[in-house]
Scaffold this motif. Sequence first.
Motif, PDB file in Angstrom:
ATOM      1  N   ALA A 197       0.832  -1.203   0.000  1.00 16.70           N
ATOM      2  CA  ALA A 197       0.000   0.000   0.000  1.00 16.70           C
ATOM      3  C   ALA A 197       0.866   1.253   0.000  1.00 16.70           C
ATOM      4  N   ARG A 198       1.997   1.191   0.681  1.00 20.00           N
ATOM      5  CA  ARG A 198       2.873   2.365   0.732  1.00 20.00           C
ATOM      6  C   ARG A 198       3.666   2.534  -0.566  1.00 20.00           C
ATOM      7  N   ILE A 199       4.119   1.427  -1.154  1.00 16.69           N
ATOM      8  CA  ILE A 199       4.923   1.508  -2.382  1.00 16.69           C
ATOM      9  C   ILE A 199       4.032   1.771  -3.591  1.00 16.69           C
ATOM     10  N   GLY A 200       2.877   1.113  -3.657  1.00 19.03           N
ATOM     11  CA  GLY A 200       1.983   1.252  -4.802  1.00 19.03           C
ATOM     12  C   GLY A 200       2.221   0.179  -5.836  1.00 19.03           C
ATOM     13  N   LEU A 201       1.174  -0.132  -6.594  1.00 21.40           N
ATOM     14  CA  LEU A 201       1.238  -1.161  -7.626  1.00 21.40           C
ATOM     15  C   LEU A 201       1.527  -0.551  -8.995  1.00 21.40           C
ATOM     16  N   PRO A 202       2.147  -1.333  -9.899  1.00 19.74           N
ATOM     17  CA  PRO A 202       2.713  -2.663  -9.697  1.00 19.74           C
ATOM     18  C   PRO A 202       4.002  -2.598  -8.888  1.00 19.74           C
ATOM     19  N   LEU A 203       4.371  -3.728  -8.311  1.00 20.25           N
ATOM     20  CA  LEU A 203       5.604  -3.786  -7.544  1.00 20.25           C
ATOM     21  C   LEU A 203       6.249  -5.157  -7.702  1.00 20.25           C
ATOM     22  N   ILE A 204       7.477  -5.238  -7.227  1.00 24.10           N
ATOM     23  CA  ILE A 204       8.254  -6.472  -7.261  1.00 24.10           C
ATOM     24  C   ILE A 204       8.549  -6.898  -5.827  1.00 24.10           C
ATOM     25  N   VAL A 205       8.367  -8.178  -5.547  1.00 22.82           N
ATOM     26  CA  VAL A 205       8.764  -8.754  -4.267  1.00 22.82           C
ATOM     27  C   VAL A 205       9.855  -9.780  -4.551  1.00 22.82           C
TER      28      VAL A 205
ATOM     29  N   GLY B  19       6.613  -9.344 -25.405  1.00 17.78           N
ATOM     30  CA  GLY B  19       5.578  -8.325 -25.540  1.00 17.78           C
ATOM     31  C   GLY B  19       5.886  -7.136 -24.643  1.00 17.78           C
ATOM     32  N   PRO B  20       4.999  -6.140 -24.640  1.00 14.60           N
ATOM     33  CA  PRO B  20       5.268  -4.903 -23.890  1.00 14.60           C
ATOM     34  C   PRO B  20       4.850  -4.964 -22.425  1.00 14.60           C
ATOM     35  N   GLY B  21       4.317  -6.078 -21.963  1.00 18.92           N
ATOM     36  CA  GLY B  21       3.777  -6.141 -20.606  1.00 18.92           C
ATOM     37  C   GLY B  21       4.853  -6.153 -19.531  1.00 18.92           C
ATOM     38  N   ASP B  22       4.426  -5.963 -18.284  1.00 16.33           N
ATOM     39  CA  ASP B  22       5.325  -6.036 -17.136  1.00 16.33           C
ATOM     40  C   ASP B  22       5.751  -7.488 -16.930  1.00 16.33           C
ATOM     41  N   TYR B  23       6.877  -7.697 -16.282  1.00 17.12           N
ATOM     42  CA  TYR B  23       7.422  -9.047 -16.153  1.00 17.12           C
ATOM     43  C   TYR B  23       8.239  -9.179 -14.870  1.00 17.12           C
ATOM     44  N   ASP B  24       8.382 -10.428 -14.419  1.00 16.93           N
ATOM     45  CA  ASP B  24       9.298 -10.718 -13.316  1.00 16.93           C
ATOM     46  C   ASP B  24      10.364 -11.734 -13.715  1.00 16.93           C
ATOM     47  N   ASN B  25      10.306 -12.237 -14.940  1.00 13.81           N
ATOM     48  CA  ASN B  25      11.327 -13.141 -15.463  1.00 13.81           C
ATOM     49  C   ASN B  25      11.852 -12.546 -16.772  1.00 13.81           C
ATOM     50  N   PRO B  26      13.062 -11.996 -16.780  1.00 16.15           N
ATOM     51  CA  PRO B  26      13.541 -11.291 -17.972  1.00 16.15           C
ATOM     52  C   PRO B  26      14.136 -12.188 -19.045  1.00 16.15           C
ATOM     53  N   TYR B  27      14.217 -13.492 -18.808  1.00 10.17           N
ATOM     54  CA  TYR B  27      14.980 -14.361 -19.699  1.00 10.17           C
ATOM     55  C   TYR B  27      14.118 -14.875 -20.840  1.00 10.17           C
ATOM     56  N   TRP B  28      14.138 -14.120 -21.933  1.00 13.39           N
ATOM     57  CA  TRP B  28      13.467 -14.503 -23.174  1.00 13.39           C
ATOM     58  C   TRP B  28      14.490 -14.406 -24.296  1.00 13.39           C
TER      59      TRP B  28
ATOM     60  N   ASN C 143      12.310 -16.835  -7.075  1.00 12.83           N
ATOM     61  CA  ASN C 143      11.475 -16.257  -6.011  1.00 12.83           C
ATOM     62  C   ASN C 143      11.236 -14.760  -6.204  1.00 12.83           C
ATOM     63  N   VAL C 144      11.243 -14.308  -7.442  1.00 14.13           N
ATOM     64  CA  VAL C 144      10.903 -12.920  -7.752  1.00 14.13           C
ATOM     65  C   VAL C 144       9.458 -12.883  -8.249  1.00 14.13           C
ATOM     66  N   PHE C 145       8.653 -11.979  -7.688  1.00 16.60           N
ATOM     67  CA  PHE C 145       7.222 -11.946  -7.997  1.00 16.60           C
ATOM     68  C   PHE C 145       6.810 -10.550  -8.446  1.00 16.60           C
ATOM     69  N   LEU C 146       6.170 -10.487  -9.610  1.00 16.66           N
ATOM     70  CA  LEU C 146       5.511  -9.267 -10.053  1.00 16.66           C
ATOM     71  C   LEU C 146       4.112  -9.237  -9.436  1.00 16.66           C
TER      72      LEU C 146
ATOM     73  N   LEU D 131      12.532  -7.885  -0.180  1.00 20.15           N
ATOM     74  CA  LEU D 131      12.388  -6.508  -0.658  1.00 20.15           C
ATOM     75  C   LEU D 131      11.041  -6.357  -1.342  1.00 20.15           C
ATOM     76  N   VAL D 132      10.341  -5.303  -0.986  1.00 25.35           N
ATOM     77  CA  VAL D 132       9.109  -4.905  -1.672  1.00 25.35           C
ATOM     78  C   VAL D 132       9.444  -3.588  -2.346  1.00 25.35           C
ATOM     79  N   GLU D 133       9.473  -3.592  -3.675  1.00 27.30           N
ATOM     80  CA  GLU D 133       9.970  -2.390  -4.325  1.00 27.30           C
ATOM     81  C   GLU D 133       9.142  -2.006  -5.552  1.00 27.30           C
ATOM     82  N   GLU D 134       9.220  -0.751  -5.850  1.00 24.88           N
ATOM     83  CA  GLU D 134       8.542  -0.174  -7.006  1.00 24.88           C
ATOM     84  C   GLU D 134       8.946  -0.915  -8.280  1.00 24.88           C
ATOM     85  N   TYR D 135       7.957  -1.208  -9.129  1.00 19.71           N
ATOM     86  CA  TYR D 135       8.256  -1.786 -10.439  1.00 19.71           C
ATOM     87  C   TYR D 135       8.603  -0.651 -11.398  1.00 19.71           C
TER      88      TYR D 135
END
Length: 416
Positions: free
Chosen positions: A151-159, A232-241, A169-172, A199-203
Amino acid sequence: MITSTQPVTIGEPVVVLVDPVLNGRPFKDACAELGYPVVGVYTIAPASLDRMSADHADGDAATLYGSEPIDLAGRLDTLAPRVHAVIPATEPAVHSAAVLADTRAVPGNPLGTARARRDKRAMRALAAARGVPVPRYEVVRDLSRLPEAAARIGLPLIVKPATGAGSHNVFLVTDTGRLSAIAGADPCDLFGNPIDEWLVEEYVRGTEYAINTFSHDGRHTILDVWEYRLPGPGDYDNPYWDFVQAEPDPAIEKFALDVLDAFEIRLGPCHIEVKTGERGPALIEIGARLPGAGIPRLWERHSTFRPYHDTLAVYLGREPAVAAAPPRFAARLGMSFVRNDGPPGILCRLAGLDEVRRLPGVDTVFQQARVGDLVPTTRDLGTELVKVHLTAPDGPALTRLIARVRDLITVDIEHE
């Protein structure tokens, strides 16, 4: 607890390789060429160590296992009185290697900032204190507090875990309903060590780059810059493409040089991950070691740079060849990852690999899964089905080759 496979004392000068797992064999070969016995020091949890490399101790004159750097230093004093170099060979080794180097007064990066070159909590704090932009973040110990931090960081975020790597163990998180799924995450990081904080951090939306550097006596060389490309242009938590060498970018390179100075990198290789968001570049990660994903292998085969020999040289206090001239590349380098983006299932068909191997510009095909295997959802480096190392004359040719590889490889998975 510390254990050793050899009780005898090694009287001749040795090189200590800390966590020589994924990069272990070529480092040991470089040491053998110069006549240095290797003491392998392993801080990775035993189960993860065996999974990553069951033969990790091959080539070690002596082998130490443990997790506390000071305890390891004391055991090393007895085992090998004459240590000439201590080298972090893999991601988790960065801090431990700095401690061991400091106790022996051999070349290394400063101990005072060593933890920040590995642990993402200290990394974020040091960057913020020294004016290096990072995503807004909070540190959470109890996963039940995730909704408050979100709630403090705001969505979307990465954990993500403070000591993780390879996107394990990285989660969008795009909506608060997804926070509950994190409670069932693996309680250990990629290297089998318990996760004590997250870590809960800004995406940061934007293009992601990896900048590889090499330093000698505080002077830095940009080796190359790689771009993460997604389907594609969407948000991601796994960069390996698709992961490709990019054109030089002065702004990205200057940012990387500023990061090296802020983190007091004086010698050796470094891998820096950056995202270029609306507010400009932001530091995602820094690791004072050679990069993973097989990049050093491609360098050795297709450039003038000898990553293992130069790393050994600089940690021995010698001038590395790369200090005299930046590496020259014979081709543009890249790699593609064939993933299972659906739920886990049985791999029923994996075709086209032989045709891909015959394509000009295909360096190596790494098949991670076989027909009949239960394959997980690809969430991190190492759980892809296939990885292909590629070379091409230039960027456009590399893009065309990647498209051809993807056309040829076909996958059928019977999902559970």
